[in-house]
Write a protein that holds these residues in place. Structure first.
Motif, PDB file in Angstrom:
ATOM      1  N   LEU A 146     -19.866 -34.354   1.929  1.00 48.41           N
ATOM      2  CA  LEU A 146     -20.601 -33.480   2.670  1.00 48.41           C
ATOM      3  C   LEU A 146     -19.627 -32.361   2.839  1.00 48.41           C
ATOM      4  O   LEU A 146     -20.004 -30.989   3.005  1.00 48.41           O
ATOM      5  N   SER A 147     -18.381 -32.411   2.788  1.00 46.35           N
ATOM      6  CA  SER A 147     -17.275 -31.207   2.861  1.00 46.35           C
ATOM      7  C   SER A 147     -17.321 -30.539   1.664  1.00 46.35           C
ATOM      8  O   SER A 147     -17.329 -29.185   1.863  1.00 46.35           O
ATOM      9  N   GLU A 148     -17.638 -31.063   0.679  1.00 44.58           N
ATOM     10  CA  GLU A 148     -17.565 -30.145  -0.607  1.00 44.58           C
ATOM     11  C   GLU A 148     -18.838 -29.379  -1.019  1.00 44.58           C
ATOM     12  O   GLU A 148     -18.809 -28.543  -1.745  1.00 44.58           O
ATOM     13  N   PHE A 149     -20.023 -30.269  -0.305  1.00 47.12           N
ATOM     14  CA  PHE A 149     -21.261 -29.773  -0.500  1.00 47.12           C
ATOM     15  C   PHE A 149     -21.648 -28.160  -0.369  1.00 47.12           C
ATOM     16  O   PHE A 149     -22.130 -27.596  -1.329  1.00 47.12           O
ATOM     17  N   PRO A 150     -21.214 -27.541   0.866  1.00 47.92           N
ATOM     18  CA  PRO A 150     -21.410 -26.139   1.099  1.00 47.92           C
ATOM     19  C   PRO A 150     -20.763 -25.275  -0.129  1.00 47.92           C
ATOM     20  O   PRO A 150     -21.331 -24.309  -0.462  1.00 47.92           O
ATOM     21  N   GLN A 151     -19.614 -25.593  -0.593  1.00 44.92           N
ATOM     22  CA  GLN A 151     -18.884 -24.596  -1.544  1.00 44.92           C
ATOM     23  C   GLN A 151     -19.597 -24.843  -2.860  1.00 44.92           C
ATOM     24  O   GLN A 151     -19.697 -23.883  -3.653  1.00 44.92           O
ATOM     25  N   VAL A 152     -20.063 -25.836  -3.280  1.00 48.09           N
ATOM     26  CA  VAL A 152     -20.865 -26.422  -4.329  1.00 48.09           C
ATOM     27  C   VAL A 152     -22.049 -25.154  -4.481  1.00 48.09           C
ATOM     28  O   VAL A 152     -22.573 -24.678  -5.491  1.00 48.09           O
ATOM     29  N   LEU A 153     -22.903 -25.389  -3.222  1.00 45.28           N
ATOM     30  CA  LEU A 153     -24.339 -24.645  -3.197  1.00 45.28           C
ATOM     31  C   LEU A 153     -23.973 -23.271  -3.234  1.00 45.28           C
ATOM     32  O   LEU A 153     -24.603 -22.555  -3.826  1.00 45.28           O
ATOM     33  N   SER A 154     -22.873 -22.731  -2.668  1.00 45.98           N
ATOM     34  CA  SER A 154     -22.768 -21.329  -2.678  1.00 45.98           C
ATOM     35  C   SER A 154     -22.219 -21.031  -3.990  1.00 45.98           C
ATOM     36  O   SER A 154     -22.667 -19.805  -4.755  1.00 45.98           O
ATOM     37  N   LYS A 155     -21.368 -21.675  -5.094  1.00 42.99           N
ATOM     38  CA  LYS A 155     -21.374 -21.451  -6.246  1.00 42.99           C
ATOM     39  C   LYS A 155     -22.592 -21.430  -6.898  1.00 42.99           C
ATOM     40  O   LYS A 155     -22.718 -20.566  -8.030  1.00 42.99           O
ATOM     41  N   LEU A 156     -23.288 -22.355  -6.956  1.00 41.23           N
ATOM     42  CA  LEU A 156     -24.497 -22.487  -7.611  1.00 41.23           C
ATOM     43  C   LEU A 156     -25.590 -21.279  -7.312  1.00 41.23           C
ATOM     44  O   LEU A 156     -26.088 -20.797  -8.411  1.00 41.23           O
ATOM     45  N   ALA A 157     -25.692 -20.754  -5.909  1.00 40.56           N
ATOM     46  CA  ALA A 157     -26.270 -19.932  -5.760  1.00 40.56           C
ATOM     47  C   ALA A 157     -25.981 -18.774  -6.170  1.00 40.56           C
ATOM     48  O   ALA A 157     -26.882 -17.631  -6.692  1.00 40.56           O
ATOM     49  N   LEU A 158     -24.750 -18.101  -6.117  1.00 47.95           N
ATOM     50  CA  LEU A 158     -24.192 -17.114  -6.778  1.00 47.95           C
ATOM     51  C   LEU A 158     -24.432 -17.189  -8.517  1.00 47.95           C
ATOM     52  O   LEU A 158     -24.898 -15.948  -8.794  1.00 47.95           O
ATOM     53  N   LEU A 159     -24.198 -18.173  -9.079  1.00 49.74           N
ATOM     54  CA  LEU A 159     -24.494 -18.147 -10.426  1.00 49.74           C
ATOM     55  C   LEU A 159     -25.847 -17.719 -10.861  1.00 49.74           C
ATOM     56  O   LEU A 159     -26.416 -17.144 -11.900  1.00 49.74           O
ATOM     57  N   VAL A 173     -20.156 -25.021 -12.671  1.00 50.24           N
ATOM     58  CA  VAL A 173     -19.698 -25.333 -11.420  1.00 50.24           C
ATOM     59  C   VAL A 173     -18.814 -26.674 -11.285  1.00 50.24           C
ATOM     60  O   VAL A 173     -17.832 -26.976 -10.546  1.00 50.24           O
ATOM     61  N   SER A 174     -19.232 -27.587 -12.093  1.00 49.92           N
ATOM     62  CA  SER A 174     -18.665 -29.028 -12.250  1.00 49.92           C
ATOM     63  C   SER A 174     -17.186 -28.960 -12.683  1.00 49.92           C
ATOM     64  O   SER A 174     -16.599 -29.606 -12.416  1.00 49.92           O
ATOM     65  N   LYS A 175     -17.109 -28.156 -13.249  1.00 51.68           N
ATOM     66  CA  LYS A 175     -15.516 -27.952 -14.138  1.00 51.68           C
ATOM     67  C   LYS A 175     -14.799 -26.984 -13.019  1.00 51.68           C
ATOM     68  O   LYS A 175     -13.494 -26.880 -13.372  1.00 51.68           O
ATOM     69  N   THR A 176     -15.196 -26.556 -11.817  1.00 53.64           N
ATOM     70  CA  THR A 176     -14.223 -26.028 -11.020  1.00 53.64           C
ATOM     71  C   THR A 176     -13.495 -26.722  -9.934  1.00 53.64           C
ATOM     72  O   THR A 176     -12.725 -26.270  -9.172  1.00 53.64           O
ATOM     73  N   GLY A 177     -13.699 -27.954  -9.956  1.00 46.36           N
ATOM     74  CA  GLY A 177     -13.210 -28.892  -9.007  1.00 46.36           C
ATOM     75  C   GLY A 177     -12.864 -30.201  -9.369  1.00 46.36           C
ATOM     76  O   GLY A 177     -13.592 -30.608 -10.632  1.00 46.36           O
ATOM     77  N   ASP A 178     -12.162 -31.052  -8.738  1.00 40.88           N
ATOM     78  CA  ASP A 178     -12.012 -32.607  -9.050  1.00 40.88           C
ATOM     79  C   ASP A 178     -12.269 -33.365  -7.959  1.00 40.88           C
ATOM     80  O   ASP A 178     -11.919 -34.657  -8.173  1.00 40.88           O
ATOM     81  N   GLY A 179     -12.996 -32.919  -6.966  1.00 37.20           N
ATOM     82  CA  GLY A 179     -13.538 -33.804  -5.737  1.00 37.20           C
ATOM     83  C   GLY A 179     -14.583 -34.617  -6.179  1.00 37.20           C
ATOM     84  O   GLY A 179     -15.093 -34.753  -7.366  1.00 37.20           O
ATOM     85  N   ILE A 180     -14.942 -35.621  -5.142  1.00 38.88           N
ATOM     86  CA  ILE A 180     -15.997 -36.596  -5.519  1.00 38.88           C
ATOM     87  C   ILE A 180     -17.243 -35.975  -6.191  1.00 38.88           C
ATOM     88  O   ILE A 180     -17.797 -36.461  -7.016  1.00 38.88           O
ATOM     89  N   LEU A 181     -17.613 -35.085  -5.355  1.00 35.11           N
ATOM     90  CA  LEU A 181     -19.001 -34.419  -5.818  1.00 35.11           C
ATOM     91  C   LEU A 181     -18.873 -33.662  -6.983  1.00 35.11           C
ATOM     92  O   LEU A 181     -19.780 -33.795  -7.948  1.00 35.11           O
TER      93      LEU A 181
END
Length: 285
Positions: A146-159, A173-181
């Motif tokens: 839940l903590s990582e979800f907003p940031q992922v959505l923002s990146k997806l929306a921008l692209l 976007v999947s390559k921009t982080g190492d968290g669970i999401l």
């Protein structure tokens, strides 16, 4: 009379251990060898718990068992969910039996029934500890998602808003982080490359994550796949704004929970200080 019952119970527990060792001692060698010793202590004794499960015909398909397997599947993946549930249940039976055996023997030797009562209480606490451990792992995982979800959505929306198709945006976007999401997004990309359809891959993604917010995201993604990037971009922006607000509320709830957890140790410290002040005062009177 009670002391005779305690002594008889201790004898029964010892004889039961010997019988289980004789019947099941070598039956679970391969299963026990694969158990993580950092999570489970003394796994070489788990034949006790597995043996008890076999004797009572433990139902791996009951409503409670299915619920636990589903929860473990969120943490460790569906493929090994039943295995981890079986091992965890075996550990609970084993540790509870060990505690009962030790305390009942001690109670019989010392002729103190209270020790047997303490043993039964601790056996229940051992079982509850592993239940709580699973609950904490699941809660921590969901909070991280839940903590990582907003940031992922923002990146997806921008692209997507810049004209990138959803599948390419997802991979980037999947390559921009190492968290669970992000790890779950990478698993989805592997499914794409292995020929799994986007509809099924997004559905699997939501199932693995287990959050209603991500289920809603996945459901809407599936519905809008054939309607073009414009509607998807609008949906992503709206959901991103909503999830950033949810993240703020999550941080607030965590702060309140931390404060409540500090109340008990703070109270104990306060009582200790009172004792340190009051005892010398009354001693001098």
């Amino acid at each position: 009379m009670i002391q005779i019952v305690v002594a008889a119970s201790a004898t029964a527990l010892v004889l039961g251990w010997i019988w289980i060792l004789t019947r099941y001692g070598e039956g679970y060698t391969e299963l026990i060898a694969g158990i993580d010793r950092e999570i489970y202590r003394m796994p070489e004794l788990f034949y006790v718990g597995f043996g008890i499960m076999d004797l009572v015909h433990f139902n791996m398909h009951s409503k409670r068992a299915r619920k636990k397997i589903h929860e473990i599947g969120e943490i460790n993946g569906k493929k090994y969910a039943e295995y981890y549930f079986y091992v965890t249940t075996g550990a609970q039976f084993t540790y509870a039996y060990l505690v009962l055996l030790f305390f009942f023997l001690f109670a019989a030797v010392s002729v103190n029934v209270l020790i047997a009562g303490i043993g039964m209480f601790l056996a229940v606490m051992v079982v509850m500890y592993y239940e709580q451990m699973l609950g904490n792992q699941l809660s921590d995982r969901r909070d991280a998602l839940l903590s990582e979800f907003p940031q992922v959505l923002s990146k997806l929306a921008l692209l997507v808003n810049c004209g990138m198709v959803m599948r390419d945006a997802w991979e980037k976007v999947s390559k921009t982080g190492d968290g669970i999401l992000y790890q779950e997004m990478k698993i989805t990309m592997e499914e794409f490359h292995n020929g799994v359809s986007e509809l099924m891959a997004y559905r699997n993604f939501a199932e693995r994550c287990g959050l209603k917010e991500i289920r809603r995201f996945s459901s809407t993604m599936i519905q809008n796949l054939n309607k073009g990037n414009e509607e998807i971009a609008y949906f992503l922006r709206e959901l991103s704004t909503e999830m950033w607000e949810e993240k703020k509320h999550l941080a607030k709830r965590k702060g309140e929970a931390a404060n409540s957890k500090l109340m008990i140790p703070t109270g104990l410290i306060f009582i200790g200080i009172l004792v340190m002040i009051m005892v010398p005062a009354f001693s001098g009177m």
